[in-house]
Design an enzyme around this catalytic site. Structure first.
Site, short mmCIF file in Angstrom:
data_model
loop_
_atom_site.label_atom_id
_atom_site.label_comp_id
_atom_site.label_asym_id
_atom_site.label_seq_id
_atom_site.Cartn_x
_atom_site.Cartn_y
_atom_site.Cartn_z
N PRO A 143 0.79 -1.08 0.20
CA PRO A 143 0.17 0.08 0.09
C PRO A 143 0.86 1.24 -0.05
CG PRO A 143 -0.13 -1.16 2.01
CD PRO A 143 0.66 -2.01 1.19
N ASN A 144 0.31 2.37 -0.66
CA ASN A 144 0.89 3.62 -0.85
C ASN A 144 2.36 3.86 -1.80
OD1 ASN A 144 -1.43 4.77 0.90
ND2 ASN A 144 -0.22 3.70 2.46
N ARG A 147 4.75 11.04 -1.71
CA ARG A 147 4.83 10.95 -0.35
C ARG A 147 6.22 11.02 0.32
NH1 ARG A 147 4.71 4.34 1.10
NH2 ARG A 147 4.21 5.14 3.25
N TYR A 189 11.44 8.17 1.40
CA TYR A 189 11.31 7.25 0.13
C TYR A 189 12.36 7.86 -0.86
CZ TYR A 189 7.80 5.39 3.43
OH TYR A 189 7.31 4.74 4.61
N ASN A 204 7.89 -5.65 -1.32
CA ASN A 204 8.04 -4.57 -0.29
C ASN A 204 6.44 -4.49 0.23
OD1 ASN A 204 7.96 -2.42 1.27
ND2 ASN A 204 9.02 -0.91 -0.34
N ALA A 249 3.23 -0.99 4.63
CA ALA A 249 2.55 -1.22 5.98
C ALA A 249 2.22 -2.37 6.54
CB ALA A 249 1.50 -0.04 6.19
N GLU A 309 12.98 -9.49 0.81
CA GLU A 309 12.18 -8.41 1.52
C GLU A 309 12.91 -7.25 1.26
OE1 GLU A 309 11.56 -9.14 5.81
OE2 GLU A 309 10.54 -7.17 6.09
N HIS A 360 12.94 -2.96 1.71
CA HIS A 360 12.20 -1.42 2.16
C HIS A 360 13.01 -0.37 1.72
CE1 HIS A 360 9.32 -3.67 4.64
NE2 HIS A 360 10.53 -4.31 5.10
N ARG A 399 13.14 4.34 12.41
CA ARG A 399 11.73 5.15 12.30
C ARG A 399 11.11 4.61 13.72
NH1 ARG A 399 9.40 4.54 6.60
NH2 ARG A 399 8.17 6.55 7.56
C1 DQA Z 1 8.27 0.98 3.73
C2 DQA Z 1 8.21 1.22 5.16
C3 DQA Z 1 6.92 0.72 5.73
O1 DQA Z 1 7.07 0.92 7.20
C4 DQA Z 1 6.12 1.75 5.26
O2 DQA Z 1 4.76 1.68 5.98
C5 DQA Z 1 6.07 1.85 3.73
C6 DQA Z 1 7.21 1.80 3.04
C7 DQA Z 1 9.82 1.17 2.98
O3 DQA Z 1 9.75 1.03 1.66
O4 DQA Z 1 10.73 1.80 3.65
O5 DQA Z 1 4.82 2.10 3.15
O6 DQA Z 1 8.06 -0.55 3.43
#
Ligand code: DQA
Length: 148
Positions: free
Chosen positions: A11-12, A19, A24, A75, A78, A99, A101, A108
């Site tokens: 998501p997002n 964002r 990011y 990835n 959340a 995995e 990120h 964080r």
């Molecule tokens: C994320 C880190 C997560 O905590 C966050 O909710 C994201 C992006 C990252 O790529 O740093 O949406 O996965």
């Protein structure tokens, strides 16, 4: 050929570039996709790059992926921190999973320090921005090549 991979984004991540650039970076989702597809082609990988905001849809994607792909980069955004359902689906995949990120989740908020998937994946990369995806593609190509 052991060369088909899927890159799943949670998501997002479709709003990359818009964002929280401090976490990011400035790269857009489309540019990230283009970079990943180009790197994959260079390494002889056939890559699907997808994104979903929906937990159940991601579970379905992972379930379907086990019949089609040789490896996965995820990835889960959340959902990394909350989704037992995604973790369970990943456990059924039974092939290399990396995995990723973009941000350093350990620098964080505390709720981001816990990943529900880290201890069932092959390995992980965090905090290296969009380069992390490229490094994951390089790593999975090697995992697939030297598997079996
Ligand atoms: C994320 C880190 C997560 O905590 C966050 O909710 C994201 C992006 C990252 O790529 O740093 O949406 O996965």
């Amino acid at each position: 050929m052991n060369n088909k991979i899927i890159i799943i984004n949670g998501p997002n991540l479709n709003l990359l570039g818009e964002r929280e650039q401090s976490q990011y970076g400035a790269i857009t989702f489309d540019k990230l996709k283009e970079n990943c597809i180009n790197k994959s082609k260079e390494l002889g990988l056939k890559t699907e790059f997808i994104q979903s905001n929906l937990e159940g849809e991601i579970v379905n994607l992972i379930q379907d992926a086990r019949k089609i792909y040789d490896g996965m980069i995820i990835n889960a955004a959340a959902f990394t921190h909350t989704s037992v359902a995604i973790r369970d689906a990943l456990e059924i995949f039974k092939k290399p999973i990396i995995e990723v990120h973009l941000s350093n989740i350990y620098k964080r908020e505390e709720f981001r320090h816990k990943s529900l998937i880290s201890n069932i994946v092959s390995g992980g990369i965090f905090g290296l921005g969009d380069n992390g995806y490229i490094l994951a593609i390089i790593a999975i190509e090697k995992l697939l090549k030297y598997e079996n």
